[in-house]
Design an enzyme around this catalytic site. Sequence first.
Site, short mmCIF file in Angstrom:
data_model
loop_
_atom_site.label_atom_id
_atom_site.label_comp_id
_atom_site.label_asym_id
_atom_site.label_seq_id
_atom_site.Cartn_x
_atom_site.Cartn_y
_atom_site.Cartn_z
N ASN A 127 6.59 16.19 6.46
CA ASN A 127 6.62 14.76 6.79
C ASN A 127 7.77 14.47 7.76
OD1 ASN A 127 5.94 12.10 6.76
ND2 ASN A 127 6.56 11.70 4.65
N SER A 128 7.95 15.37 8.73
CA SER A 128 9.01 15.12 9.71
C SER A 128 8.72 15.91 10.98
CB SER A 128 10.36 15.52 9.14
OG SER A 128 11.37 15.09 10.03
N TYR B 198 2.39 9.86 -8.54
CA TYR B 198 3.66 9.88 -7.81
C TYR B 198 4.77 9.31 -8.69
CZ TYR B 198 7.33 7.52 -5.23
OH TYR B 198 8.55 7.04 -4.84
N ASN C 88 12.97 -0.98 -2.41
CA ASN C 88 12.11 -0.68 -1.25
C ASN C 88 12.94 -0.41 0.01
OD1 ASN C 88 10.41 -1.99 -3.27
ND2 ASN C 88 8.83 -1.91 -1.71
N SER D 82 13.08 6.16 -8.26
CA SER D 82 12.46 4.97 -7.68
C SER D 82 12.36 3.87 -8.72
CB SER D 82 11.05 5.34 -7.23
OG SER D 82 10.27 4.20 -6.98
N LYS E 228 8.37 10.94 -10.67
CA LYS E 228 9.75 10.42 -10.64
C LYS E 228 10.28 10.31 -12.07
CE LYS E 228 10.27 10.16 -6.27
NZ LYS E 228 11.11 11.17 -5.63
N TYR F 209 12.80 10.54 5.89
CA TYR F 209 13.29 9.19 6.23
C TYR F 209 14.66 8.91 5.60
CZ TYR F 209 13.27 4.02 6.12
OH TYR F 209 13.59 2.71 6.21
N ASP G 34 -0.64 -2.87 -7.71
CA ASP G 34 0.57 -3.58 -7.27
C ASP G 34 1.11 -4.46 -8.39
OD1 ASP G 34 1.09 -2.61 -4.79
OD2 ASP G 34 0.14 -4.25 -3.69
C1 UD1 Z 1 5.62 1.65 -3.30
C2 UD1 Z 1 5.82 2.40 -4.59
C3 UD1 Z 1 7.27 2.77 -4.75
C4 UD1 Z 1 7.76 3.52 -3.54
C5 UD1 Z 1 7.54 2.65 -2.32
C6 UD1 Z 1 8.02 3.32 -1.07
C7 UD1 Z 1 4.72 1.92 -6.74
C8 UD1 Z 1 4.30 0.86 -7.69
N1 UD1 Z 1 5.38 1.52 -5.66
O1 UD1 Z 1 6.29 0.41 -3.45
O2 UD1 Z 1 7.44 3.57 -5.88
O3 UD1 Z 1 9.11 3.84 -3.70
O4 UD1 Z 1 6.15 2.37 -2.21
O5 UD1 Z 1 7.24 4.42 -0.73
O6 UD1 Z 1 4.48 3.07 -6.97
N2 UD1 Z 1 1.78 -5.00 1.32
C9 UD1 Z 1 0.88 -5.77 2.04
N3 UD1 Z 1 0.23 -5.20 3.09
C10 UD1 Z 1 0.41 -3.90 3.44
C11 UD1 Z 1 1.35 -3.12 2.71
C12 UD1 Z 1 2.00 -3.69 1.66
O7 UD1 Z 1 0.68 -6.94 1.74
O8 UD1 Z 1 -0.24 -3.44 4.40
C13 UD1 Z 1 2.53 -5.60 0.21
C14 UD1 Z 1 2.24 -4.92 -1.12
O9 UD1 Z 1 1.12 -5.48 -1.74
C15 UD1 Z 1 3.55 -5.17 -1.85
C16 UD1 Z 1 4.62 -5.21 -0.75
O10 UD1 Z 1 3.90 -5.43 0.45
O11 UD1 Z 1 3.53 -6.42 -2.47
C17 UD1 Z 1 5.38 -3.91 -0.63
O12 UD1 Z 1 4.46 -2.83 -0.57
P1 UD1 Z 1 4.92 -1.32 -0.23
O13 UD1 Z 1 5.76 -1.32 0.98
O14 UD1 Z 1 3.69 -0.48 -0.23
O15 UD1 Z 1 5.87 -0.92 -1.43
P2 UD1 Z 1 5.63 -0.96 -3.01
O16 UD1 Z 1 4.19 -0.97 -3.34
O17 UD1 Z 1 6.50 -2.01 -3.57
#
Ligand code: UD1
Length: 338
Positions: free
Chosen positions: A35-36, A149, A178, A124, A153, A11, A297
């Site tokens: 993954n591609s 994971y 993100n 990250s 990092k 990505y 989270d």
């Molecule tokens: C995670 C990893 C980060 C990684 C990133 C991208 C950790 C703590 N975080 O970030 O290192 O770089 O993924 O791969 O290791 N959410 C929902 N519903 C969903 C999915 C997500 O509500 O179906 C919310 C989550 O609770 C969070 C936010 O959206 O609050 C972002 O989630 P996500 O996109 O998974 O990223 P991170 O957890 O921040």
Amino acid sequence: MTILVTGGLGYIGSHTVVELLQNNFQVIIVDDMSNSEKFILDNIEKVAGKRPVFFPFDLKRKELLSQVFDAYEIDGCINFAAYKAVGESQEKPLDYYENNLFSLINVLQEFKTRNISNFIFSSSCTVYGQADEMPIDENTPLKLPESSYGKTKQMGEEILKDFATAYKKKVSLLRYFNPIGSHPTALLGELPIGVPNNLVPYVTQTASGIREKLSVWGNDYPTADGTAIRDYIYVVDLAKAHVKALQKLLNETSETVIDIYNLGTGKGSSVLEVVNAFEIANDVKVPYQICERRAGDITVAYANADKAEKELGWKAETSLEEALRTTWEWQKYLVNRG
Ligand code: UD1
């Protein structure tokens, strides 16, 4: 200048390869395709007008890697090749340590043996854990991440600092917040395998009807609307930062350099703000339900990215809405491809 891009069909990797080609770097991709898909390589060529050299193998295969270094004069590396699913890393920690660290060390060994410098590492914001204060700058103390994971990092960063110090090398550690969005041509974007873990791919697939409803993980966080806050950075802006970081390393006169940069927008958005922005940007509905918090989270993370602006002349330029619009265009492209 010839740059090795490991994980260059992934990505962030594929978007960065395009930026490198557009800035007249020669690019050699090594990617095991875990993954591609091959069409990403074709699409890189369509977007950039040039086809990078591509080797499909796993970087743990040292002998194949050595052959690439024998065949090409490599001036630097951007290392994206890594597993990245937080949940999966808890179930298969050894696979994560083996893949993410051995592949990194194998490339570094080649750099050492052949006296090559200039190495950029995909790190990250996970290395900060739940930071005590916002925004997070590069001096914010690191906390041990909860996931294996995240630990790969942090360990990767330590390996690179030792590598730079012991062998007098130039390295740059880029801590992404993100990443979201797709290329404006809609020819490149994220290809989530199975059910997406990350928010934006899940939102996109829900809007597309592939998923019934988005689960919003928790609305009882101490934030304005109760949902968790992150710093969503547009992937093309992120890709451009890699070129700037590389150019800085190439221009450095000192032998040993350890650069560390946060790459984010500096702005936090809540889960519900992302959902609303997606609906407005694309004029589609995203059905959702509120669920329990997701284990592991954090409440809030957003960057202070001033250092990257000052030292690299880089800052995020694309709005959340615009980034979410490109995501939707990419989803439509994927649907049309079948
Ligand atoms: C995670 C990893 C980060 C990684 C990133 C991208 C950790 C703590 N975080 O970030 O290192 O770089 O993924 O791969 O290791 N959410 C929902 N519903 C969903 C999915 C997500 O509500 O179906 C919310 C989550 O609770 C969070 C936010 O959206 O609050 C972002 O989630 P996500 O996109 O998974 O990223 P991170 O957890 O921040």
